[in-house]
Enzyme design. Sequence first.
Site, PDB file in Angstrom:
ATOM      1  CE  LYS A 177      -1.583   2.608   3.095  1.00  0.00           C
ATOM      2  NZ  LYS A 177      -1.448   3.905   2.379  1.00  0.00           N
ATOM      3  CD  GLU A 251      12.804   4.014   8.943  1.00  0.00           C
ATOM      4  OE1 GLU A 251      12.853   4.934   9.797  1.00  0.00           O
ATOM      5  OE2 GLU A 251      12.645   4.208   7.745  1.00  0.00           O
ATOM      6  CB  CYS A 285      12.939   9.131   9.333  1.00  0.00           C
ATOM      7  SG  CYS A 285      13.686   7.846   8.293  1.00  0.00           S
ATOM      8  CD  GLU A 385      10.455  12.570  12.215  1.00  0.00           C
ATOM      9  OE1 GLU A 385      11.386  12.051  11.570  1.00  0.00           O
ATOM     10  OE2 GLU A 385       9.418  11.952  12.519  1.00  0.00           O
TER      11      GLU A 385
END
Length: 481
Positions: A177, A251, A285, A385
């Site tokens: 997906k 992750e 990331c 973040e």
Amino acid sequence: MLEYKELYIGGRWTAPATDRRIRVVSPHSEQPVGSTPEATAADVDRAVAAARRAFDDGPWPRTDPAERIAAVRRFADAYLDRQEELAGLISTEMGAPLWFSHVGQVGATAMATEAFLLAAATHPWEERRVGTFGSPVLVRREPAGVVGVITPWNVPHFVTLAKLVPALLAGCTVVLKPAPETPASGLVLAEILDRAGLPDGVVSVLPGGREVGEHLVTHPGVDKIAFTGSTAAGRRIAALCGADLRRVTLELGGKSAAIVLDDADPAEVAQGLQMASLMNSGQACIAQSRVLAPRSRYAAVVDALAAMVDGLSVGDPLDMANYIGPMVARRQQERVGSYIELGVREGARLVTGGPGMPDGLTTGWYVRPTVFADVGNDMRIAREEIFGPVLCVIPYDTEDEAVRIANDSEYGLAGTVWSAEEDHGVDVARRIRTGTLGINQYLIDFNSPFGGFKASGIGREFGPEGLDGYVELKSIALPLG
């Protein structure tokens, strides 16, 4: 225009269950550039059923590893044949600067695939050991089953192939997906996979939103989920998988620290952090977004970073001269902009950049690359973040304090240490609780495990460890003699 009419279900181009569409909009021009079908739960059901049949009754899981390697090799060769086109597609669809789409997206994807192929050729899929009582034991690595792969928009091919390739090499079947921001990037992979000649049912590609992803995560026909994305989404997926004891690899996010030691050259640090901190316009990331600098060299480090950032060209991602492109969507532009405004309110010193559009740009989802100084590690801009081109420079007095600040984070994905003495840098790196580090650079090595400590994830990708993420271990004790 990028137009797809069908989904790729069970290895065949198939009409979707509904007429719902995903509209692809350029982050630079804010104009439509294409559309794809939007998958629904009914499409997931069809894809999982095909994957289940292919795994339970088909040849793929029982194929010799050498034959699976040959099939993935055909895919890898077909991918390389289209790399120029693929880089342009990614830049058009999600706004990655074209230089990064070539190097950090398509190029890195091809290199990682090659590394997996080499690792698979020598992997101990089946090995014989001497048991505790002297009798032989056969240890087998068997495919984990049907794998649901859910990927984000920022590096759509790289993160997809980090999961799809080892799953296929291990003998799993896969339902992929892609993110709704990059649906065409997902379906073009289906075109390339179609050329590899995989058996029916082995791969499906279903672009869709969160509801489709959650249906895939909770589907009783799925044995494992492999996800890259936000930590908040990862927690939700982990909870859902935990309820059914479904295998999961996550992750997730990062807030990585770059520790500048007092013997490092500020200009060289700034040059290295241009890539390590601002790759993909900061939408990474692994970005080194916290720069820890000694007070004795603090002003020099801040000045070098500001000069580097001020020298970056911002604009049309399809222009190779531009280092920084737009954010993927208006919501991301607004999110990053709100963090820049927050940093000012929190009392950080704005060195360069700031709120608003970069000079000379009136359309597109752009933000101004920004450097904050005098940042405390307790500020939100240092803890959360941001996922954009924003650097926070944090002062420290001693190396012990630098290590403490680096480790004082819920995340532990990446990091760097900058020093004139390599051994000294390694000694400091050993003290940092994070999954990957670099000395005077940052890169992901495809022969080594990649993943995070703490809230940055569960499991590892790349290297032989990445292959083992898609197997179940079976021991068969054999009689003596």
